[in-house]
Design a protein around this motif. Structure first.
Motif, PDB file in Angstrom:
ATOM      1  N   THR A 143      32.208  36.132  -4.177  1.00  0.00           N
ATOM      2  CA  THR A 143      33.154  35.410  -3.203  1.00  0.00           C
ATOM      3  C   THR A 143      32.341  35.275  -1.805  1.00  0.00           C
ATOM      4  O   THR A 143      32.197  33.856  -1.292  1.00  0.00           O
ATOM      5  CB  THR A 143      34.594  36.186  -3.018  1.00  0.00           C
ATOM      6  N   ASN A 144      31.768  36.049  -1.361  1.00  0.00           N
ATOM      7  CA  ASN A 144      31.212  35.940  -0.002  1.00  0.00           C
ATOM      8  C   ASN A 144      29.953  34.805  -0.112  1.00  0.00           C
ATOM      9  O   ASN A 144      29.836  34.154   0.931  1.00  0.00           O
ATOM     10  CB  ASN A 144      30.600  37.352   0.499  1.00  0.00           C
ATOM     11  N   LEU A 145      29.143  35.008  -1.010  1.00  0.00           N
ATOM     12  CA  LEU A 145      27.942  34.405  -1.453  1.00  0.00           C
ATOM     13  C   LEU A 145      28.500  32.765  -1.595  1.00  0.00           C
ATOM     14  O   LEU A 145      27.779  31.727  -1.002  1.00  0.00           O
ATOM     15  CB  LEU A 145      27.217  34.572  -2.672  1.00  0.00           C
ATOM     16  N   GLU A 146      29.556  32.560  -2.280  1.00  0.00           N
ATOM     17  CA  GLU A 146      30.081  31.168  -2.510  1.00  0.00           C
ATOM     18  C   GLU A 146      30.688  30.696  -1.120  1.00  0.00           C
ATOM     19  O   GLU A 146      30.514  29.586  -0.664  1.00  0.00           O
ATOM     20  CB  GLU A 146      31.382  31.122  -3.458  1.00  0.00           C
ATOM     21  N   ALA A 147      31.234  31.520  -0.348  1.00  0.00           N
ATOM     22  CA  ALA A 147      31.704  30.989   1.029  1.00  0.00           C
ATOM     23  C   ALA A 147      30.540  30.634   1.887  1.00  0.00           C
ATOM     24  O   ALA A 147      30.663  29.802   2.548  1.00  0.00           O
ATOM     25  CB  ALA A 147      32.643  32.254   1.853  1.00  0.00           C
ATOM     26  N   GLU A 148      29.415  31.465   1.792  1.00  0.00           N
ATOM     27  CA  GLU A 148      28.237  31.241   2.754  1.00  0.00           C
ATOM     28  C   GLU A 148      27.488  29.773   2.170  1.00  0.00           C
ATOM     29  O   GLU A 148      27.027  28.945   2.985  1.00  0.00           O
ATOM     30  CB  GLU A 148      27.096  32.263   2.393  1.00  0.00           C
ATOM     31  N   LEU A 149      27.680  29.628   0.839  1.00  0.00           N
ATOM     32  CA  LEU A 149      27.023  28.305   0.309  1.00  0.00           C
ATOM     33  C   LEU A 149      27.861  27.205   0.614  1.00  0.00           C
ATOM     34  O   LEU A 149      27.270  26.160   1.151  1.00  0.00           O
ATOM     35  CB  LEU A 149      27.044  28.462  -1.278  1.00  0.00           C
TER      36      LEU A 149
END
Length: 194
Positions: A143-149
């Motif tokens: 979820t954090n990586l998708e938000a960063e992306l």
């Protein structure tokens, strides 16, 4: 060790007196006579008793005079004492003790098996809990990586828009510079055609 102690205890307690399974067998005739209700005497004519009363000094056997009938309609004899599937010979006592010891051994085996299954269940639940924590951690990371992306894509789109705007301004500035160097003014495209 438990079994030997149990066997010794059973052997010591049974050697002290008669051994009965369940309750002590009773004479069916006495039991049936005890279940007949007593009716108080009435002031009317005397009614004869359906069952002859037995007195202490009487020598008349009541069981021989009238046969005793059981709940299933069959005649009851004193040889019909229920033994619950156990033979009535001299070895029945040893057989009952052997059955008791075997049942206790089986109970111990089943108790050990249940304890091992409880331990296995506890370890499996602990492993499942650890896997759930790991899975939740990985979900949070995704979820954090998708938000960063998504943030990086928005930043890239903003930079592309700024770059295009800067490129257009630079080209217009170069055009104005060239026109100024040539000393000509900008002529509208409609006027150049004659």
């Amino acid at each position: 060790m438990k079994t030997m102690l149990l066997l010794l205890t059973v052997a010591m307690t049974t050697a002290c007196g008669p051994y009965y399974i369940g309750r002590k067998p009773v004479d069916p005739a006495e039991e049936l006579l005890a279940s007949i209700p007593e009716v108080p005497a009435q002031s009317g004519p005397a009614v004869p008793d359906p069952v002859p009363s037995t007195s202490v000094g009487a020598n008349q056997p009541t069981a021989a005079a009238q046969p005793l009938i059981g709940w299933d309609g069959k005649e009851i004899s004193t040889d019909d004492i229920p033994l619950h599937g156990i033979e009535g010979d001299a070895n029945s006592r040893n057989y009952v003790i052997d059955l008791y010891v075997k049942s206790k051994e089986r109970e111990d085996e089943l108790e050990t098996e249940v304890m091992s299954l409880h331990d296995l269940l506890a370890s499996q639940e602990q492993l499942i809990g650890q896997r759930d924590q790991l899975l939740n951690g990985e979900r949070d990371q995704v979820t954090n990586l998708e938000a960063e992306l998504a943030a990086e894509r928005a930043r890239n789109a903003d930079l592309e828009a700024r770059l295009v705007t800067a490129q257009i301004r630079r080209l217009e500035a170069e055009r104005q510079l060239l026109l100024t160097l040539l000393g000509t003014e900008e002529v509208p495209a409609a006027d150049t055609t004659v």
